[in-house]
Design a protein around this motif. Structure first.
Motif, PDB file in Angstrom:
ATOM      1  N   CYS A   1      -0.839  -0.071   7.974  1.00  0.00           N
ATOM      2  CA  CYS A   1      -1.686   0.050   9.174  1.00  0.00           C
ATOM      3  C   CYS A   1      -2.777  -1.018   9.085  1.00  0.00           C
ATOM      4  CB  CYS A   1      -2.278   1.463   9.261  1.00  0.00           C
ATOM      5  SG  CYS A   1      -3.722   1.738   8.227  1.00  0.00           S
TER       6      CYS A   1
ATOM      7  N   CYS B   1      -5.469  -1.770   2.869  1.00  0.00           N
ATOM      8  CA  CYS B   1      -5.595  -1.349   1.471  1.00  0.00           C
ATOM      9  C   CYS B   1      -4.902  -2.350   0.550  1.00  0.00           C
ATOM     10  CB  CYS B   1      -5.033   0.047   1.274  1.00  0.00           C
ATOM     11  SG  CYS B   1      -5.928   1.281   2.230  1.00  0.00           S
TER      12      CYS B   1
ATOM     13  N   ALA C   1      -0.852   5.873   8.208  1.00  0.00           N
ATOM     14  CA  ALA C   1       0.209   4.857   8.252  1.00  0.00           C
ATOM     15  C   ALA C   1       0.992   4.891   9.553  1.00  0.00           C
ATOM     16  CB  ALA C   1       1.147   5.054   7.077  1.00  0.00           C
TER      17      ALA C   1
ATOM     18  N   CYS D   1       0.850  -1.192   0.000  1.00  0.00           N
ATOM     19  CA  CYS D   1       0.000   0.000   0.000  1.00  0.00           C
ATOM     20  C   CYS D   1       0.892   1.250   0.000  1.00  0.00           C
ATOM     21  CB  CYS D   1      -0.920  -0.010   1.217  1.00  0.00           C
ATOM     22  SG  CYS D   1      -0.068   0.418   2.743  1.00  0.00           S
TER      23      CYS D   1
ATOM     24  N   CYS E   1       0.686   8.517   3.387  1.00  0.00           N
ATOM     25  CA  CYS E   1      -0.622   8.233   3.988  1.00  0.00           C
ATOM     26  C   CYS E   1      -0.667   8.678   5.452  1.00  0.00           C
ATOM     27  CB  CYS E   1      -0.917   6.737   3.906  1.00  0.00           C
ATOM     28  SG  CYS E   1      -2.478   6.325   4.707  1.00  0.00           S
TER      29      CYS E   1
HETATM   30 FE1  SF4 Z   1      -2.670   4.049   4.402  1.00  0.00          FE
HETATM   31 FE2  SF4 Z   1      -3.170   2.017   6.039  1.00  0.00          FE
HETATM   32 FE3  SF4 Z   1      -4.270   2.046   3.582  1.00  0.00          FE
HETATM   33 FE4  SF4 Z   1      -1.668   1.629   3.831  1.00  0.00          FE
HETATM   34  S1  SF4 Z   1      -3.297   0.254   4.623  1.00  0.00           S
HETATM   35  S2  SF4 Z   1      -2.628   3.056   2.383  1.00  0.00           S
HETATM   36  S3  SF4 Z   1      -1.147   2.896   5.585  1.00  0.00           S
HETATM   37  S4  SF4 Z   1      -4.697   3.490   5.243  1.00  0.00           S
END
Ligand code: SF4
Length: 550
Positions: free
Chosen positions: A469, A473, A436, A427, A433
């Motif tokens: 995180c 995603c 994150a 991601c 982000c």
């Molecule tokens: Fe952002 Fe978390 Fe999605 Fe990665 S998984 S893009 S860190 S919200």
């Protein structure tokens, strides 16, 4: 309890159930700030303010409600302010994490691009986005470092070639995933392109569907190989042959990952191509009208499907929204592993398509311009993005294929990649982000290079999905090795960037979520050692044909 006089059953006070903000049950008053913001002003209206006010007066003139809310309906998110480490993510106010620049997401419905469109994206990247361009796992392309003053010019250039950022983010119908090889694959059951185009032109930007409880993810593919990851979409239409009616679509609803992952369920119906937009409208309308709006964490279609059950969902769709019964369909066979279209493949018209793997979806404007030039020089005018962060060049004559493969290879886009490069996704992560906790893109790219030299003999897929995180995603729960970014304690007792490991997830016929192994937390530094050890154990202990997950 004693029965009430004159009855033979106990009386019960009706249980008061707290409404969850479903419009269809009369809960029209907003129950949280997000719902209030959408009610105050339809988020699509923010475009006029960007064009008329913010692009002239700059970042500081932006209304906070637009900045952190309505901008999303036009594909704009503030990116993370550089230099704030992951430990501070949860402790700071949103405005403390906001940079003055934006991520801008270009929606590419069905993933289909002409050479001219790709060139335009490349030009915008180098001119306005510091040469950034990420291929997402939803067939979009994302820019970073966008200044609000440049947004109207970017829209003008995108729209001149038929591209858009409308409803690329926000509580609305996001990009519609489609087979990257629609209309040319020899394995395809039916070409879904007309349905995707009809939905895009009828419903995207229609204010009747621009205030949904939360995001709404669609996938429509006539390819039977699950090339649009149907099980993790809110609604998916997948090519299937009905024994009497012929080619059409099998319909799935209620999938989604994030912190409460659920796999979509089959409605058990067959829908012909011409009726896909109407059924899509019905499912989307159910979500708009009955979806839960009180809590953002429960405002996805999957919670409604889970509470109602699939039979009730079908009944409401048929009786309240379509006014007719749908045709039954037995479960078709699903592939064991979803198809990613990487490699060289013959099309139905005798020409070829070439699927190439960049490293974890990271490309650049400069590189995309080179790809456009190479495609054109090899007689192709068509490319496609995929839900696996890959890039395809279509319509190549047989005698040009090897030259194309070599030219892409020189750019780092490999049509015959290692298993590691082919099956690792990441991601956006802490680079841009705001949610994150850890860095992902560079770390995953380094991991791929490291594993290619440490375990070059890997000859079957091990999917590695790296997330910054818990939001998933990059589909952490459906990977063989899913890595969820968090802070971990290293051997010296220090808090460092690392990952919670999930093992054994899969999509396709064997779909299931990976198991979270509490003891398996690995620091970023130890990651290559950890994955190498796992893969070596698999290679040493597997039996004939045994995959990593099963
Ligand atoms: Fe952002 Fe978390 Fe999605 Fe990665 S998984 S893009 S860190 S919200």
């Amino acid at each position: 309890m004693a029965p009430a006089p004159g009855t033979d059953t106990p009386t019960r006070r009706p249980r008061r159930t707290r409404g969850e903000g479903q419009w269809a049950l009369g809960y029209r008053e907003p129950l949280n700030a997000n719902e209030q913001s959408k009610k105050d002003d339809n988020p699509l209206n923010v475009r006029a303010r960007i064009e008329n006010i913010y692009a002239h007066r700059g970042f500081d003139s932006i209304d906070p409600g637009d900045l952190r809310g309505r901008f999303r309906w036009w594909g704009l998110y503030t990116q993370r302010k550089p230099g704030i480490d992951g430990g501070k993510t949860a402790t700071l106010e949103p405005e403390e994490l906001d940079d003055r620049y934006f991520m801008l997401r270009v929606r590419i419905d069905g993933g289909q691009l002409t050479v001219q469109q790709l060139r335009t994206i490349a030009d915008l990247s180098t001119r306005y986005a510091r040469d950034t361009a990420d291929l997402t796992d939803r067939q979009n392309i994302q820019f970073h470092w966008i200044d609000v003053r440049d947004v109207p010019a970017i829209w003008e250039q995108l729209e001149a070639v038929g591209l858009s950022t409308q409803e690329a983010c926000g509580d609305c119908p996001r990009v519609i995933l489609g087979s990257p090889v629609a209309g040319v694959s020899a394995d395809e059951i039916i070409d879904a392109t007309p349905a995707i185009e009809a939905i895009e032109s009828r419903y995207i930007g229609d204010k009747a569907f621009s205030n949904l409880p939360r995001k709404f993810k669609s996938a429509i593919s006539g390819h039977p190989g699950h090339d649009v990851v149907p099980q993790i979409n809110d609604v998916a239409f997948i090519g299937a042959v009905h024994p009497e009616h012929g080619p059409g679509f099998d319909v799935w609803v209620g999938g989604g990952l994030s912190t409460n992952p659920m796999l979509a369920q089959r409605l058990g119906v067959w829908v012909p191509l011409a009726e896909v937009p109407e059924v899509w409208e019905g499912v989307t309308s159910i979500f708009r009208d009955y979806g839960y709006r009180r809590l953002r964490s429960r405002a996805r279609l999957k919670f409604l499907v889970a509470d109602w059950g699939i039979e009730k969902f079908r009944e409401v769709l048929e009786t309240e929204y379509l006014g007719r019964a749908l045709v039954d369909l037995e479960a078709p066979e699903a592939p064991v592993t979803p198809v990613d279209h990487v490699g060289v493949h013959r099309q139905v018209d005798g020409r070829f398509f070439v699927g190439a793997a960049p490293s974890v979806g990271r490309v650049s404007g400069t590189l995309l311009r080179q790809v456009a030039d190479i495609a054109e020089a090899h007689g192709s005018n068509r490319l496609a993005t995929t839900p696996m962060q890959k890039l395809l060049v279509l319509d190549v004559e047989e005698d040009r294929v090897e030259s194309l493969v070599d030219a892409l290879d020189e750019l780092g886009l490999h049509a015959r990649p290692s298993q590691w490069r082919r099956n690792t996704m990441a991601c956006t992560g802490i680079e841009y982000c705001k949610l994150a906790i850890v860095e992902t893109k560079q770390r995953a790219a380094d991991l791929v290079s490291e594993l290619e030299s440490r375990v070059p003999e890997l000859d079957s897929p091990i999917t590695v999905n790296v997330n910054g995180c818990p939001n998933s995603c990059a589909r952490i729960q459906t990977a063989d090795i899913g890595l969820k970014g968090q802070l971990v304690v290293d051997e010296d007792g220090r808090q460092v960037e690392g990952f919670q490991v999930h093992l054994g997830g899969a999509l396709g016929l064997d779909a299931g979520f990976g198991r979270k192994l509490r003891a398996h937390k690995v620091s970023a530094e130890q990651l290559p050692d950890y994955v190498e050890k796992l893969s070596r154990t698999y290679l040493a202990q597997r039996e004939d044909g045994e995959s990593f997950a099963r």
